[in-house]
Structures are given as structure tokens and as C-alpha cells.
Design an enzyme around this catalytic site. Structure first.
Site, short mmCIF file in Angstrom:
data_model
loop_
_atom_site.label_atom_id
_atom_site.label_comp_id
_atom_site.label_asym_id
_atom_site.label_seq_id
_atom_site.Cartn_x
_atom_site.Cartn_y
_atom_site.Cartn_z
N CYS A 2 1.00 -1.03 0.28
CA CYS A 2 0.14 -0.09 -0.22
C CYS A 2 1.01 1.58 -0.05
O CYS A 2 1.92 1.04 0.89
CB CYS A 2 -0.96 0.10 1.26
SG CYS A 2 -1.86 -1.29 0.94
N ARG A 27 3.91 -0.01 -5.09
CA ARG A 27 3.42 -0.76 -3.48
C ARG A 27 2.53 -1.47 -3.40
O ARG A 27 2.24 -2.45 -2.77
CB ARG A 27 3.76 0.46 -2.03
CG ARG A 27 4.97 1.27 -2.42
CD ARG A 27 4.92 2.25 -1.15
NE ARG A 27 3.91 2.59 -0.52
CZ ARG A 27 5.55 1.45 0.17
NH1 ARG A 27 6.74 1.70 0.30
NH2 ARG A 27 5.60 1.68 2.15
N TRP A 74 -2.86 -3.35 -1.51
CA TRP A 74 -2.06 -4.36 -1.51
C TRP A 74 -3.43 -4.60 -0.80
O TRP A 74 -2.97 -5.15 0.53
CB TRP A 74 -1.09 -5.09 -1.62
CG TRP A 74 -0.29 -6.05 -1.79
CD1 TRP A 74 0.12 -6.29 -2.60
CD2 TRP A 74 -0.15 -7.05 -0.45
NE1 TRP A 74 0.03 -7.85 -2.34
CE2 TRP A 74 0.53 -8.13 -1.62
CE3 TRP A 74 -0.57 -6.82 0.96
CZ2 TRP A 74 0.66 -9.13 -0.50
CZ3 TRP A 74 0.33 -8.06 1.24
CH2 TRP A 74 0.60 -9.40 0.79
N ASN A 100 -1.73 1.89 5.33
CA ASN A 100 -1.12 1.28 4.84
C ASN A 100 -0.56 0.44 6.32
O ASN A 100 0.23 1.01 6.91
CB ASN A 100 -0.01 1.49 4.21
CG ASN A 100 1.74 0.65 4.61
OD1 ASN A 100 1.26 -0.46 4.04
ND2 ASN A 100 2.85 1.21 4.11
N LYS A 605 6.35 -4.44 -3.75
CA LYS A 605 7.12 -4.46 -4.12
C LYS A 605 8.08 -4.62 -2.65
O LYS A 605 8.93 -4.90 -2.29
CB LYS A 605 7.88 -2.37 -4.70
CG LYS A 605 9.77 -2.56 -4.02
CD LYS A 605 10.27 -3.57 -5.67
CE LYS A 605 11.59 -2.92 -5.15
NZ LYS A 605 11.92 -3.64 -6.06
O1 M6R Z 1 12.97 -4.69 0.42
P1 M6R Z 1 13.38 -5.91 0.57
O2 M6R Z 1 15.10 -6.52 0.53
O3 M6R Z 1 13.45 -6.46 2.13
O4 M6R Z 1 12.69 -7.21 0.12
C1 M6R Z 1 12.74 -8.20 0.48
C2 M6R Z 1 11.06 -8.80 -0.59
O5 M6R Z 1 10.25 -9.21 -0.48
C3 M6R Z 1 12.02 -8.79 -1.93
O6 M6R Z 1 13.58 -9.53 -2.26
C4 M6R Z 1 11.46 -9.45 -2.57
O7 M6R Z 1 11.60 -11.26 -2.69
C5 M6R Z 1 11.39 -9.35 -3.81
N1 M6R Z 1 10.00 -9.15 -5.34
C6 M6R Z 1 11.83 -10.57 -4.77
O8 M6R Z 1 12.39 -9.76 -6.20
#
Ligand code: M6R
Length: 610
Positions: A2, A27, A74, A100, A605
């Protein structure tokens, strides 16, 4: 998860918020909505779907006014339909709220409100919070105080923005667990989940910390804690440019971010690599150098792609520094009560710096007395602020939901940390120089791979209809096999498994037949011959082999149906180069299948909920 925005100033709030929501859309993109106040009346426009769908609605029926709040969702509680879309309003349509996070005690609040005669229309926790605020306002006639008291009772995570015709000159913003900042302009203020939404308007920001709130008017703001204590609110300057969050001529952010890797990787070690000394200079770790030197154990905690980078980091740090390293799923960390000693050093690895599970792991490790450091991309993010020290990866804003450039930069920074720790322990200057020289060559080697992406397009076309994929690698490239499979799954919706190549014979081999494409990462290192044997095993079962191999490897061409060549580097740095073809393969397969590459279904994301 979100994105929220709020605007107060002189401009048309709706137009500005829609532009901001487009930037926040990564997001979450299940629904979008805005609420604005004009001539003492509150108007809400919202609908399921993307921001583009909201814009269609607004074209027919435009919003008015120079104060408003907006949301891109989301879904957590309730389906992604029009009714559950934010903003939510109270029963009289006088208070609107965007949120969010998750209000964990919403069921008990809901019951209480229904008993008091309030009506709830949606399935969301957010509507409950909105009506709860109203129920308090009805008793005290003070909006900011009603929000504050409601939040003091709310459990769970929230970043919220509230407006009301009852007090139409202010936005109330507050956070606990979900990121929120206030952009400070010239007689205008923008509340947003992250800086991408405000950079077009101002570089001055106030980051709210957990349990803080701001009452924002067009004249200024008052910030305090939800417990009503005054806070010292420091203004920060944003240090990235607008172009970095534009697509810049690429069809997708993901492709742009893949192609940025020569420069983002260079940025990860700029000013930090001392090739002649075979050493790394990491200013962010200076305050904890002695703790690092004495650490009996290093723990790397992360999720998703960052967790894969952590696995590569484990191999690198253990090899160079000979310190035991454990890699933890941040999402499991606090629930399994890990054994932590005060001398242990924990690195939390996160692109966004906002992943709820990783943030919770940071807090758990701090509680247990360990030294907790960050390897983070987003400056000013929660993890960057809550860790004692750390190293930024400097990859620039990553917008595509599938993480690409952050992965290679995380590995680059982990290589620097391994070198730094290694040189404090047993690593010789000569070996350090060899690693530093190899690191320096990586940006050009990445470019070399990118310049040859046509061959990968051909492979993508051939395998676009595959229903399953297997990715196999060993040693440093086992995590890349996991990462290659994750990239394919998340953007093309093809089932893919990443596996340790030698483990395959213990079960997954049963899956191999002529319909199973198998991607082998078969770079020339000390276990190359073993990987070749693994390829033979797959070929004997008619699997189609796609190999990622070193330039000049003639043997592999006889075994694999397709070979993607990468330049030669030292084994510990191969994951950076082998990841590239796998990112491109996933991208081109998703494109062939007509998938929404930057906004894959069901994902968002940054995962700011548990
Ligand atoms: O922002 P972060 O690196 O903590 O995020 C971790 C995961 O949510 C992130 O890497 C996710 O697996 C991606 N969408 C993979 O491409």
C-alpha cells in the site's frame, strides 16, 4: 504494501495525488482512491484496479480542492473490490482515512462499534479504524486528539493519513510499523509512504518514526508521539534525482534496472575499494570495527532476494574471514527464539529497509543485546535508522517489483565486507589485491553480458510455454539458482524450482523429462566437473539443458542445448555475473507471455506487513 499520500497547499490536490500514486503504485495495485475537501464537502473517488482506472473515473467526475489523501492498495483484509478500496469514511462521510498496514485488534473494535450503533460496510480493518476515530471524536470534538487516542488503542501496524470536513484545514498523519514521511514545500506539505512520491515537489523531508504523528496544515506542522510527548523533528535532504525514478526510455522499470547494473555496481564500491592494499574502506562500519573483529559469529537476516544475496555473503565471509556465518529467514527469526550472544553481529539485509519481517528481526536481535547492522538501499528507511551502523548499497531507487540491481549491489557490498573482515583476520594482502582487482572489472563484465542479450531473447521465445523450470547451481551459484527461479516465478507465473545441483538426485530428478527445461549454472571452478556430471544425469533423462558458462568453455556446448556465456572472474564473484542472464531470461519470458512485468499479480514491492 500500500502506498499512501496526502496533500495540503495551493495546488489541485487530486491531480497531484494521482501523480504521486503513480509513483507509489509499485507498493500495491489492487485498487486506488483519493478523497478531497472542497467547499466544506468531502468527495471520495475509488475503484478496484490500477491508478489508471482511478484516472478514468476522475476524468468523468473530477475531484476538487487543495487538501486530500490518496491510496494505492495491496489487499490484506477483504477482496480487492471498489467497496474495500481506500479512502474509507466514517458513517457521516465527514472523516476520510487511508492506511498502510494491519490493525490486528480490528475484530474487537468492530464488535464494540457495532454494539454502539455504528455501521460498517466493508470487510476492512481500515474502515473500523476510521469509524473508531469518529466514535472518539463524537465525545471530544478534536480530530487530532481523536486520532491519537484511537491509535493508542489500535494494535498492529499502520501508516495513516486522515482528513475531515469537521476540521478541514489539516491532515493528521501517523505511523507505527509502516513508513511515512512529510515533504516540506513552500506553504505546501505532502505526506507519503516514501520519497519517490514527493521528490518532484521538494527535497526537504521529515521522517516520522514509529509511534509518531504529525498534524499538518498549510502553515506548518506539529509533530509529537502518539503518547503525546514532544519530539525533536529533524529535517532531512533527499539525495536522489527525479530521473532515477523515471523509466528513461525503457519499456519497464525492471529492464531499466537490469541495464543500470554496470553503474549501480560501480556505485556500490566507489570510494570503498583500495585495490593496491587489497582492502575495503567501509566508513559505515568504523564505529563497530572492534565488535566486528571480536565477533564469534555473524548472522545475516533477510527475506526474498535479499536472503539469496545473504547466502552468497555467507560463503564469501566464511571463505575470506573464517568467521562462522548463519543466514536466517527474517520471517522466522523472532518466532524460533534464536540463540544470540551479545558478541554476535547481525546484519539485516534489505533493499527497501522497510520489510516488516526484517525490521522485526532487527528489533529482536537488539533486544537480545547483539550488535545489529544494516545493508540497506533506501537511505532514511526504518532499518537504516534502527540499526547501529551499516553499509548502504547505493543502487538508487528500485521500482520494479522483481529485485535485480539491488541483488548484485548487495553481493558487491557483501564482498567488500568479506574483504574488510578477511583482512582483519587471516587474508593476505596479495589475496586481497586479487579480489579487489576482480571486483573492479565487474562493471565492464556486466556490460558485456547486457550487450549480448539477443541470444537470451531467442531462448526465452523457445521456452515461453514451459509449465515448469528447474534451476541448478552449486557452491557460490546455488543461491543464484534460487534467485533465477524466484525471478521467473514472480514475473512470468511459471512454476520454477531452484536447487543445489548435487541434491537433485535425492528427489527432484524424478521431475525431469523432455518437458522440463533445466538451467544449469556451470561456471569453471573447482566443482565444475561435478556440475558437468549433474548435466549428464539430466540429459540422460531427456531434460533440455540451458547452461550459463564461462566464455571459452567448449566442452559445455556439446552437452547443453543452449549456452549463455559470461566473462571470467574469480569464483566468489561469479554470482554477480550469472544472475544477469537469469534476470534477462525471466524478463523476456514474462514479456513473451504478456505478463505485467513491473506489477506482477498478487505482489508488491516492499512487504510492510507480516
Ligand atoms: O526490500 P527487501 O530487500 O527487504 O525485500 C525483500 C523481498 O520482499 C524482496 O526481495 C522480494 O523477494 C522481491 N520481490 C524479489 O524480487
Amino acid at each position: 504494501m500500500c502506498g499512501i499520500v496526502g496533500y495540503i497547499g495551493k495546488q489541485d490536490a487530486t491531480q497531484l495525488m494521482v501523480n504521486a500514486l503513480r509513483r507509489l503504485e509499485y507498493r500495491g495495485y489492487d485498487s486506488a482512491g483519493v478523497a478531497s475537501i472542497h467547499a466544506d464537502s468531502l468527495k471520495v473517488h475509488k475503484r478496484a484496479g490500477k491508478v489508471a482506472d482511478l484516472e478514468k473515473l476522475l476524468r468523468k467526475n473530477p475531484g476538487k480542492g487543495s487538501i486530500g489523501i490518496g491510496h494505492t492498495r495491496w489487499a490484506t483484509h477483504g477482496n480487492p473490490n471498489d467497496l474495500n478500496a481506500h479512502p474509507h469514511t466514517d458513517n457521516s462521510g465527514e472523516i476520510a482515512l487511508v492506511h498502510n498496514g494491519i490493525i490486528e485488534n480490528y475484530q474487537s473494535l468492530r464488535k464494540k462499534l457495532l454494539e454502539e450503533g455504528y455501521v460498517l460496510h466493508s470487510e476492512t480493518d481500515t474502515e473500523v479504524l476510521t469509524v473508531f476515530i469518529r466514535s472518539i471524536y463524537d465525545k471530544i470534538n478534536d480530530l487530532a486528539e481523536a486520532v491519537r487516542l484511537a491509535l493508542a488503542e489500535a494494535q498492529g501496524a499502520f501508516g495513516i493519513a486522515v482528513i475531515s470536513t469537521l476540521e478541514p484545514d489539516k491532515i493528521i498523519a501517523a505511523r507505527r510499523g509502516s513508513p511515512l514521511l512529510v515533504g516540506i514545500g513552500d506553504s505546501e506539505y505532502i505526506v507519503a509512504s516514501d520519497a519517490t512520491a514527493i521528490i518532484q515537489h521538494t527535497r526537504q523531508v521529515l521522517y516520522l518514526n514509529d509511534n509518531e504523528m504529525a498534524i499538518v496544515t498549510s502553515e506548518g506542522y506539529v509533530a509529537k508521539t502518539i503518547d503525546n510527548e514532544a519530539i525533536d523533528s529533524k529535517i532531512h535532504n533527499l539525495e536522489f534525482d527525479l530521473e532515477r525514478i523515471e523509466r528513461g526510455g525503457f519499456d519497464h522499470f525492471m529492464l531499466k534496472e537490469i541495464y543500470e547494473q554496470p553503474s549501480t555496481f560501480r556505485d556500490a564500491f566507489r570510494g570503498r575499494l583500495l585495490p593496491q592494499d587489497g582492502q575495503a574502506r567501509l566508513g559505515g562500519l568504523i564505529p563497530v570495527v572492534e565488535k566486528l573483529r571480536r565477533a564469534p559469529r555473524i548472522i545475516l537476516a533477510a527475506c526474498g532476494t535479499s536472503w539469496h544475496a545473504a547466502l552468497v555473503g555467507e560463503y564469501m565471509i566464511e571463505m575470506l574471514a573464517r568467521v562462522p556465518v548463519e543466514v536466517e529467514f527474517a520471517s522466522e527469526f523472532r518466532y524460533r527464539n534464536p540463540v544470540l550472544n551479545k558478541e554476535d553481529v547481525v546484519f539485516a539485509i534489505s533493499q527497501s529497509g522497510e520489510t516488516a519481517d526484517t525490521l522485526a528481526a532487527v528489533r529482536e536481535a537488539k533486544l537480545k543485546g547483539a550488535t545489529v547492522l544494516g545493508i540497506v538501499n533506501v537511505v532514511g528507511s526504518s532499518i537504516a535508522r534502527e540499526t547501529e551502523a551499516g553499509v548502504f548499497i547505493h543502487a538508487g531507487p528500485e521500482i520494479g517489483v522483481a529485485s535485480t540491481k539491488a541483488f548484485t549491489s548487495q553481493i558487491g557490498v557483501l564482498a567488500l565486507i568479506a574483504l574488510f573482515l578477511g583482512r582483519m583476520q587471516h587474508l593476505s594482502q596479495r589475496d586481497g589485491v586479487a579480489i579487489a582487482m576482480a571486483l573492479k572489472q565487474i562493471p565492464e563484465q556486466i556490460q558485456y553480458i547486457l550487450d549480448r542479450s539477443e541470444a537470451i531473447k531467442t531462448i526465452a521465445h523457445k521456452f515461453k510455454d514451459a509449465r515448469n523450470f528447474m534451476y541448478l547451481g552449486r557452491s557460490f551459484n546455488f543461491p543464484v539458482a534460487l534467485e533465477g527461479a524466484l525471478k521467473l516465478k514472480e514475473i512470468s507465473y511459471i512454476h520454477a524450482e531452484g536447487y543445489q545441483a548435487a541434491e537433485m538426485k535425492h528427489g527432484p530428478l524424478a521431475l525431469i523429462d523432455e518437458h522440463m527445461p533445466v538451467v544449469f549454472i556451470a561456471t569453471q571452478d573447482e566443482i565444475y566437473d561435478k556440475v558437468i556430471s549433474n548435466i549428464e544425469v539430466v540429459r540422460a533423462r531427456n531434460g533440455s539443458v540451458i547452461a550459463i558458462a564461462n566464455e571459452g568453455d567448449s566442452r559445455i556446448a556439446e552437452l547443453a542445448e543452449h549456452v549463455i556465456y559470461i566473462p571470467n572472474t574469480i569464483p566468489m564473484l561469479t554470482p554477480i555475473l550469472t544472475a544477469l542472464p537469469l534476470q534477462l531470461l525471466a524478463y523476456y519470458i514474462a514479456l513473451e507471455r504478456g505478463c505485467d512485468v513491473d506489477m506482477p499479480r498478487n505482489l508488491a514491492k516492499s512487504v510492510t506487513v507480516e
